[in-house]
Structure formats: structure tokens, C-alpha cells
Design a protein around this motif. Structure first.
Motif, mmCIF file in Angstrom:
data_model
loop_
_atom_site.group_PDB
_atom_site.id
_atom_site.type_symbol
_atom_site.label_atom_id
_atom_site.label_comp_id
_atom_site.label_asym_id
_atom_site.label_seq_id
_atom_site.Cartn_x
_atom_site.Cartn_y
_atom_site.Cartn_z
ATOM 1 N N VAL A 39 0.845 -1.196 0.000
ATOM 2 C CA VAL A 39 0.000 0.000 0.000
ATOM 3 C C VAL A 39 0.883 1.250 0.000
ATOM 4 C CG1 VAL A 39 -1.736 1.284 1.315
ATOM 5 C CG2 VAL A 39 -1.923 -1.201 1.101
ATOM 6 N N ALA A 40 2.009 1.184 0.682
ATOM 7 C CA ALA A 40 2.938 2.317 0.693
ATOM 8 C C ALA A 40 3.405 2.647 -0.719
ATOM 9 C CB ALA A 40 4.124 2.010 1.592
ATOM 10 N N GLU A 41 3.604 1.621 -1.513
ATOM 11 C CA GLU A 41 4.003 1.830 -2.908
ATOM 12 C C GLU A 41 2.875 2.493 -3.702
ATOM 13 O OE1 GLU A 41 6.041 -0.992 -6.110
ATOM 14 O OE2 GLU A 41 6.128 -1.824 -4.071
ATOM 15 N N VAL A 42 1.644 2.083 -3.454
ATOM 16 C CA VAL A 42 0.486 2.699 -4.118
ATOM 17 C C VAL A 42 0.434 4.185 -3.764
ATOM 18 C CG1 VAL A 42 -2.045 2.768 -4.241
ATOM 19 C CG2 VAL A 42 -0.866 0.564 -4.190
ATOM 20 N N ALA A 43 0.741 4.514 -2.497
ATOM 21 C CA ALA A 43 0.674 5.898 -2.029
ATOM 22 C C ALA A 43 1.685 6.799 -2.741
ATOM 23 C CB ALA A 43 0.908 5.947 -0.521
ATOM 24 N N ARG A 44 2.700 6.233 -3.349
ATOM 25 C CA ARG A 44 3.643 7.038 -4.124
ATOM 26 C C ARG A 44 3.018 7.550 -5.418
ATOM 27 N NH1 ARG A 44 8.245 2.632 -3.780
ATOM 28 N NH2 ARG A 44 8.461 2.607 -1.529
ATOM 29 N N HIS A 45 1.954 6.889 -5.862
ATOM 30 C CA HIS A 45 1.323 7.236 -7.140
ATOM 31 C C HIS A 45 0.003 7.979 -6.978
ATOM 32 C CE1 HIS A 45 4.269 4.749 -9.196
ATOM 33 N NE2 HIS A 45 4.046 3.829 -8.269
ATOM 34 N N VAL A 46 -0.721 7.706 -5.900
ATOM 35 C CA VAL A 46 -2.046 8.294 -5.708
ATOM 36 C C VAL A 46 -2.268 8.534 -4.218
ATOM 37 C CG1 VAL A 46 -3.173 6.024 -5.657
ATOM 38 C CG2 VAL A 46 -4.518 8.014 -6.232
ATOM 39 N N ASP A 47 -2.948 9.621 -3.889
ATOM 40 C CA ASP A 47 -3.270 9.926 -2.493
ATOM 41 C C ASP A 47 -4.320 8.917 -2.016
ATOM 42 O OD1 ASP A 47 -4.001 10.963 -0.033
ATOM 43 O OD2 ASP A 47 -4.248 13.005 -0.766
ATOM 44 N N LEU A 48 -3.968 8.120 -1.017
ATOM 45 C CA LEU A 48 -4.869 7.069 -0.539
ATOM 46 C C LEU A 48 -6.188 7.636 -0.020
ATOM 47 C CD1 LEU A 48 -2.310 4.790 1.333
ATOM 48 C CD2 LEU A 48 -3.168 4.563 -1.012
ATOM 49 N N ALA A 49 -6.163 8.845 0.507
ATOM 50 C CA ALA A 49 -7.388 9.468 1.030
ATOM 51 C C ALA A 49 -8.391 9.775 -0.076
ATOM 52 C CB ALA A 49 -7.043 10.744 1.784
ATOM 53 N N ASP A 50 -7.925 9.838 -1.310
ATOM 54 C CA ASP A 50 -8.812 10.120 -2.442
ATOM 55 C C ASP A 50 -9.467 8.859 -3.004
ATOM 56 O OD1 ASP A 50 -8.305 12.825 -2.322
ATOM 57 O OD2 ASP A 50 -6.700 12.750 -3.819
ATOM 58 N N LEU A 51 -9.028 7.683 -2.567
ATOM 59 C CA LEU A 51 -9.564 6.433 -3.112
ATOM 60 C C LEU A 51 -10.868 6.049 -2.429
ATOM 61 C CD1 LEU A 51 -6.337 4.268 -3.431
ATOM 62 C CD2 LEU A 51 -7.560 5.485 -5.242
ATOM 63 N N CYS A 52 -11.774 5.534 -3.222
ATOM 64 C CA CYS A 52 -13.072 5.073 -2.731
ATOM 65 C C CYS A 52 -13.309 3.673 -3.285
ATOM 66 C CB CYS A 52 -14.158 6.026 -3.208
ATOM 67 S SG CYS A 52 -15.798 5.583 -2.637
ATOM 68 N N GLU A 53 -13.636 2.726 -2.406
ATOM 69 C CA GLU A 53 -13.872 1.353 -2.862
ATOM 70 C C GLU A 53 -15.196 1.267 -3.613
ATOM 71 O OE1 GLU A 53 -13.839 -3.256 -1.296
ATOM 72 O OE2 GLU A 53 -13.750 -1.646 0.161
ATOM 73 N N VAL A 54 -15.177 0.573 -4.729
ATOM 74 C CA VAL A 54 -16.378 0.332 -5.519
ATOM 75 C C VAL A 54 -17.006 -0.958 -4.995
ATOM 76 C CG1 VAL A 54 -17.292 -0.130 -7.823
ATOM 77 C CG2 VAL A 54 -15.382 1.465 -7.525
ATOM 78 N N VAL A 55 -18.252 -0.867 -4.551
ATOM 79 C CA VAL A 55 -18.952 -2.017 -3.975
ATOM 80 C C VAL A 55 -20.064 -2.440 -4.920
ATOM 81 C CG1 VAL A 55 -20.304 -2.847 -2.017
ATOM 82 C CG2 VAL A 55 -18.448 -1.206 -1.650
ATOM 83 N N GLU A 56 -20.044 -3.696 -5.339
ATOM 84 C CA GLU A 56 -21.098 -4.242 -6.198
ATOM 85 C C GLU A 56 -22.284 -4.629 -5.322
ATOM 86 O OE1 GLU A 56 -20.963 -4.892 -9.584
ATOM 87 O OE2 GLU A 56 -18.955 -4.023 -9.790
ATOM 88 N N LEU A 57 -23.442 -4.089 -5.607
ATOM 89 C CA LEU A 57 -24.651 -4.436 -4.867
ATOM 90 C C LEU A 57 -25.346 -5.605 -5.543
ATOM 91 C CD1 LEU A 57 -25.978 -0.834 -4.187
ATOM 92 C CD2 LEU A 57 -24.692 -2.315 -2.654
ATOM 93 N N PRO A 58 -26.083 -6.413 -4.762
ATOM 94 C CA PRO A 58 -26.792 -7.541 -5.373
ATOM 95 C C PRO A 58 -27.819 -7.046 -6.388
ATOM 96 C CG PRO A 58 -27.261 -7.398 -3.011
ATOM 97 C CD PRO A 58 -26.293 -6.313 -3.340
ATOM 98 N N ALA A 59 -28.109 -7.874 -7.361
ATOM 99 C CA ALA A 59 -29.087 -7.524 -8.399
ATOM 100 C C ALA A 59 -30.455 -7.315 -7.764
ATOM 101 C CB ALA A 59 -29.154 -8.627 -9.442
ATOM 102 N N ARG A 60 -31.226 -6.435 -8.354
ATOM 103 C CA ARG A 60 -32.575 -6.187 -7.858
ATOM 104 C C ARG A 60 -33.477 -7.369 -8.178
ATOM 105 N NH1 ARG A 60 -34.576 -0.362 -9.423
ATOM 106 N NH2 ARG A 60 -36.170 -1.007 -7.964
ATOM 107 N N ARG A 61 -34.489 -7.541 -7.343
ATOM 108 C CA ARG A 61 -35.460 -8.607 -7.595
ATOM 109 C C ARG A 61 -36.253 -8.284 -8.845
ATOM 110 N NH1 ARG A 61 -39.146 -9.484 -2.562
ATOM 111 N NH2 ARG A 61 -39.526 -7.311 -3.008
#
Length: 76
Positions: A39-61
Motif C-alpha cells: 500500500v505504501a508503494e500505491v501511495a507514491r502514485h495516488v493519495d490514498l485518502a482520495d480512493l473510494c472502494e467500488v462495492v457491487e450491490l446484489p441484483a434487484r429482484r
């Protein structure tokens, strides 16, 4: 489920496997920036505070299933 984080300016971080080892792949606007081993290596390229996890929601009924579920007396 695949893990994916997105950030500002077109950055994206995904989990990938390179040479049999898990890495965090950093892309910007679809172009490979780096394969990072920490993760420290990732932080050299992008500000970790700016990252947002993409969460897949279950399909609608399906609509038919929702209508069939209406069994209380006020639905009649």
C-alpha cells in the motif's frame, strides 16, 4: 468478488496477479502506471485518502417476484 478502488483524475487500483504474486495494479485513465507490492508503494502514485472502494450491490429482484410478495391484507 473483485476489489476495486477509484480516485480523482482517473486513477483506479485493482488487485491483480503478476508472476504468481498478488499486486495492487494502479491505472490512470486505463493506462498501467505501476504494479505495487504494498500500500505504501500505491501511495507514491495516488493519495490514498482520495480512493473510494467500488462495492457491487446484489441484483434487484424481478418485478414479478416483488408483486407476488405482497401478501398482507392491505395489498388486496
Amino acid at each position: 468478488m473483485d476489489r476495486r478502488w477509484v480516485g480523482l483524475d482517473g486513477y483506479e487500483v485493482v488487485v491483480a496477479v503478476r508472476a504468481g504474486r498478488q499486486v495492487l495494479r494502479v491505472r490512470r485513465n486505463g493506462w498501467l502506471v505501476a504494479d505495487c507490492t504494498s500500500v505504501a508503494e500505491v501511495a507514491r502514485h495516488v493519495d490514498l485518502a482520495d480512493l473510494c472502494e467500488v462495492v457491487e450491490l446484489p441484483a434487484r429482484r424481478r418485478e414479478a417476484a416483488a408483486v407476488a410478495a405482497g401478501s398482507s391484507s392491505h395489498h388486496r
